[in-house]
Design an enzyme around this catalytic site. Structure first.
Site: not given
Length: 221
Positions: A147, A154
């Site tokens: 994550y 991102e």
């Protein structure tokens, strides 16, 4: 009739999960293969089609939650899928200048490993009615590494895309126009970056609570 409906639901969800699993497996395979042979600059071109298919297919998970096929809350599913669709289509597909960056490689590898584990977990659960303990552990533990790497990739790619978004004015509507409406994709992208600030810790905390719940339940089973 209830039994038939339950069986059809399990068959549908099993097929869905395994089909998307194959898509993500292709993404990981092509990413690693091309990374070794040609370097990170060529990774996006190799994974573009399976990445777009697998990530866009996740829209169905929002519908699954809305109609009650699964128990996952839409409030948790929607932001994650929305952000990934924004990266897949709104950044990588829309702005080719970002595609050769090494963050694309860390992004697709983080995403694909996460989703291979997740879809195989739910695929086995729907098809067989159970999942092996090692897969349960992977499902609720690997996010602690993947994550942060995925989210960092991102955010980094959106940031890298900002100058190209601003210069191109793609997806922008300027006044005057027949609708008397203006829209700036550049500021939308900045807003998306700002949402990561409270959103990422919240999502990570949520997943930690889900991990504790799932592993505790497995121990008592």
């Amino acid at each position: 009739m209830v039994g038939v409906g339950s069986a059809l639901r399990r068959i549908y969800l099993s097929v869905y999960n395994w089909v998307v699993f194959v898509g993500w497996a292709q993404v990981l395979y092509y990413a690693v293969l091309v990374l070794r042979e040609s370097g990170h600059e060529a990774v996006y071109a190799a994974v573009e089609r399976p990445l777009q298919f697998a990530q866009t297919a996740a829209i169905m998970e929002i519908l699954h939650g809305l109609v009650g096929l699964v128990r996952s809350p839409v409030s948790a599913t929607l932001p994650q899928i929305g952000s990934r669709l924004f990266l897949t289509w709104g950044i990588l597909w829309s702005f080719p200048e970002t595609r050769s960056h090494i963050l694309v490689t860390t992004l697709v590898i983080s995403w694909s490993i996460t989703e291979i584990i997740r879809y195989s977990f739910f695929g086995m659960k729907e098809a067989l009615g159970f999942t092996p303990s090692w897969l349960l552990w992977l499902r609720y533990s690997t996010f602690m590494v993947l994550y942060p790497t995925g989210i960092s990739s991102e955010v980094g790619l959106i940031w890298i895309a900002l100058p190209y978004i601003k210069a191109s004015e793609k997806y922008c509507f300027r006044l005057p126009n027949r609708w008397n409406f203006s829209y700036d994709y550049y500021f939308t992208s900045i807003l998306a970056l700002m949402i990561y600030i409270p959103g990422s810790p919240h999502m990570f905390t949520y997943m930690l609570s889900q991990r504790k719940k799932a592993l505790s339940k497995a121990k008592t089973a």
